[in-house]
Motif scaffolding. Structure first.
Motif, mmCIF file in Angstrom:
data_model
loop_
_atom_site.group_PDB
_atom_site.id
_atom_site.type_symbol
_atom_site.label_atom_id
_atom_site.label_comp_id
_atom_site.label_asym_id
_atom_site.label_seq_id
_atom_site.Cartn_x
_atom_site.Cartn_y
_atom_site.Cartn_z
ATOM 1 N N ALA A 134 0.801 -1.226 0.000
ATOM 2 C CA ALA A 134 0.000 0.000 0.000
ATOM 3 C C ALA A 134 0.834 1.276 0.000
ATOM 4 O O ALA A 134 0.418 2.274 -0.575
ATOM 5 N N VAL A 135 1.987 1.249 0.633
ATOM 6 C CA VAL A 135 2.798 2.461 0.743
ATOM 7 C C VAL A 135 3.811 2.564 -0.399
ATOM 8 O O VAL A 135 3.828 3.549 -1.143
ATOM 9 N N GLU A 136 4.657 1.548 -0.545
ATOM 10 C CA GLU A 136 5.742 1.632 -1.535
ATOM 11 C C GLU A 136 5.265 1.869 -2.959
ATOM 12 O O GLU A 136 5.855 2.685 -3.680
ATOM 13 N N PRO A 137 4.200 1.196 -3.426
ATOM 14 C CA PRO A 137 3.770 1.467 -4.815
ATOM 15 C C PRO A 137 3.368 2.921 -5.037
ATOM 16 O O PRO A 137 3.612 3.478 -6.107
ATOM 17 N N ARG A 138 2.758 3.545 -4.012
ATOM 18 C CA ARG A 138 2.342 4.937 -4.147
ATOM 19 C C ARG A 138 3.543 5.879 -4.120
ATOM 20 O O ARG A 138 3.687 6.760 -4.969
ATOM 21 N N VAL A 139 4.401 5.703 -3.131
ATOM 22 C CA VAL A 139 5.563 6.583 -3.012
ATOM 23 C C VAL A 139 6.474 6.428 -4.229
ATOM 24 O O VAL A 139 7.003 7.415 -4.751
ATOM 25 N N SER A 140 6.638 5.207 -4.699
ATOM 26 C CA SER A 140 7.503 4.968 -5.858
ATOM 27 C C SER A 140 6.980 5.665 -7.109
ATOM 28 O O SER A 140 7.767 6.080 -7.973
ATOM 29 N N LEU A 141 5.665 5.790 -7.233
ATOM 30 C CA LEU A 141 5.090 6.473 -8.395
ATOM 31 C C LEU A 141 5.606 7.902 -8.491
ATOM 32 O O LEU A 141 6.049 8.349 -9.549
ATOM 33 N N VAL A 142 5.564 8.626 -7.369
ATOM 34 C CA VAL A 142 6.027 10.017 -7.362
ATOM 35 C C VAL A 142 7.549 10.073 -7.496
ATOM 36 O O VAL A 142 8.093 10.897 -8.232
ATOM 37 N N GLU A 143 8.232 9.198 -6.781
ATOM 38 C CA GLU A 143 9.695 9.168 -6.844
ATOM 39 C C GLU A 143 10.181 8.896 -8.272
ATOM 40 O O GLU A 143 11.096 9.570 -8.771
ATOM 41 N N ASP A 144 9.576 7.914 -8.912
ATOM 42 C CA ASP A 144 9.982 7.568 -10.277
ATOM 43 C C ASP A 144 9.691 8.706 -11.254
ATOM 44 O O ASP A 144 10.480 8.979 -12.166
ATOM 45 N N LEU A 145 8.535 9.364 -11.077
ATOM 46 C CA LEU A 145 8.204 10.485 -11.952
ATOM 47 C C LEU A 145 9.230 11.605 -11.798
ATOM 48 O O LEU A 145 9.721 12.158 -12.788
ATOM 49 N N LEU A 146 9.558 11.956 -10.548
ATOM 50 C CA LEU A 146 10.514 13.030 -10.313
ATOM 51 C C LEU A 146 11.895 12.674 -10.862
ATOM 52 O O LEU A 146 12.593 13.527 -11.407
ATOM 53 N N THR A 147 12.283 11.418 -10.718
ATOM 54 C CA THR A 147 13.564 10.980 -11.271
ATOM 55 C C THR A 147 13.570 11.124 -12.784
ATOM 56 O O THR A 147 14.546 11.597 -13.384
ATOM 57 N N CYS A 148 12.470 10.730 -13.415
ATOM 58 C CA CYS A 148 12.343 10.849 -14.869
ATOM 59 C C CYS A 148 12.395 12.319 -15.299
ATOM 60 O O CYS A 148 13.096 12.680 -16.252
ATOM 61 N N LEU A 149 11.666 13.180 -14.574
ATOM 62 C CA LEU A 149 11.659 14.602 -14.904
ATOM 63 C C LEU A 149 13.045 15.212 -14.713
ATOM 64 O O LEU A 149 13.484 16.058 -15.500
ATOM 65 N N ARG A 150 13.752 14.770 -13.682
ATOM 66 C CA ARG A 150 15.111 15.270 -13.440
ATOM 67 C C ARG A 150 16.044 14.846 -14.568
ATOM 68 O O ARG A 150 16.844 15.642 -15.074
ATOM 69 N N ASP A 151 15.914 13.594 -14.978
ATOM 70 C CA ASP A 151 16.772 13.090 -16.054
ATOM 71 C C ASP A 151 16.502 13.804 -17.374
ATOM 72 O O ASP A 151 17.405 13.928 -18.217
ATOM 73 N N ARG A 152 15.262 14.247 -17.549
ATOM 74 C CA ARG A 152 14.901 14.979 -18.774
ATOM 75 C C ARG A 152 15.243 16.456 -18.694
ATOM 76 O O ARG A 152 15.080 17.200 -19.668
ATOM 77 N N GLY A 153 15.692 16.890 -17.510
ATOM 78 C CA GLY A 153 16.007 18.302 -17.330
ATOM 79 C C GLY A 153 14.786 19.162 -17.105
ATOM 80 O O GLY A 153 14.845 20.394 -17.244
ATOM 81 N N ALA A 154 13.656 18.539 -16.742
ATOM 82 C CA ALA A 154 12.413 19.284 -16.555
ATOM 83 C C ALA A 154 12.268 19.827 -15.138
ATOM 84 O O ALA A 154 11.397 20.667 -14.880
ATOM 85 N N VAL A 155 13.078 19.329 -14.198
ATOM 86 C CA VAL A 155 13.124 19.866 -12.840
ATOM 87 C C VAL A 155 14.595 20.076 -12.471
ATOM 88 O O VAL A 155 15.496 19.667 -13.195
ATOM 89 N N ARG A 156 14.817 20.672 -11.338
ATOM 90 C CA ARG A 156 16.183 21.011 -10.947
ATOM 91 C C ARG A 156 17.027 19.759 -10.727
ATOM 92 O O ARG A 156 16.548 18.748 -10.211
ATOM 93 N N GLU A 157 18.296 19.861 -11.062
ATOM 94 C CA GLU A 157 19.211 18.724 -10.999
ATOM 95 C C GLU A 157 19.387 18.192 -9.585
ATOM 96 O O GLU A 157 19.489 16.996 -9.361
#
Length: 200
Positions: A134-157
């Motif tokens: 219940a917890v890890e799948p939800r938290v991982s969704l946001v974590e993975d999105l932010l990691t992806c956005l960071r890798d794309r340069g869409a958020v701060r490094e």
């Protein structure tokens, strides 16, 4: 749903409606009675089935609870109709934070999670179950999105996706315990976060 095959030992097809009735009865009992107090007999009676019918599907109460939690998260995922990749970075983060809400699918989810936490000393494996299903799948969704956005340069490094995801998840619990509505919580949380993480 249940982790047996779709056919029982006698070779007859499983009845998905019976499976779901048992799962739903289990989820209701978990909220109302908690894990320790709920019984297989109560669940069977609530679902309108016999105990042998239930035991043919799940060997133990714990096995049944595992599937009951998975059922809720699967149903929540089925409710996601927006593809995050179609959104702007800020909109994608807002939608991901919205999906952190334990009550996204189940209005009683906070009570359910609290009951599991309350059983931690007596039945510690329940807390592990809650974390894993219940917890890890939800938290991982946001974590993975932010990691992806960071890798794309869409958020701060230099952002820390894991800590940000935990903070966002915790906001729902803070709102719940304060008795505050969560309808627009994702928008409010991201409005505070975005100046610190975004590049827009």
């Amino acid at each position: 749903m249940a982790h047996d095959s779709e056919r029982n030992l006698g070779g007859r097809p499983r009845d998905a409606a019976i499976d779901e009735a048992i799962i739903l009865a289990t989820r209701e009992r978990l909220v109302r009675d908690g894990y320790s107090r709920m019984t297989i007999g109560d669940i069977a009676a609530d679902a309108g089935v016999t105990r042998p019918t239930l035991y043919r599907r799940w060997a133990t109460k714990f096995d049944l609870v595992v599937d009951a939690l998975d059922y809720g998260f699967r149903r929540q995922r089925d409710m996601y109709t927006i593809d995050l990749s179609d959104l702007s970075p800020r909109e994608a983060l807002t939608e991901a934070v919205r999906r952190l809400d334990p009550a996204y699918f189940n209005p009683d989810a906070m009570v359910l999670m609290g009951n599991f936490a309350g059983e931690a000393i007596r039945t510690p494996e329940l807390l592990d179950l809650l974390r894993t299903h219940a917890v890890e799948p939800r938290v991982s969704l946001v974590e993975d999105l932010l990691t992806c956005l960071r890798d794309r340069g869409a958020v701060r490094e230099g952002i820390d996706p894991h800590t940000i995801a935990i903070m966002c998840f915790g906001s729902y619990f803070a709102a719940f315990y304060r008795g505050e509505p969560t309808k627009d919580l994702a928008e409010r949380v991201v409005a505070v976060l975005w100046p610190a993480v975004g590049k827009e």
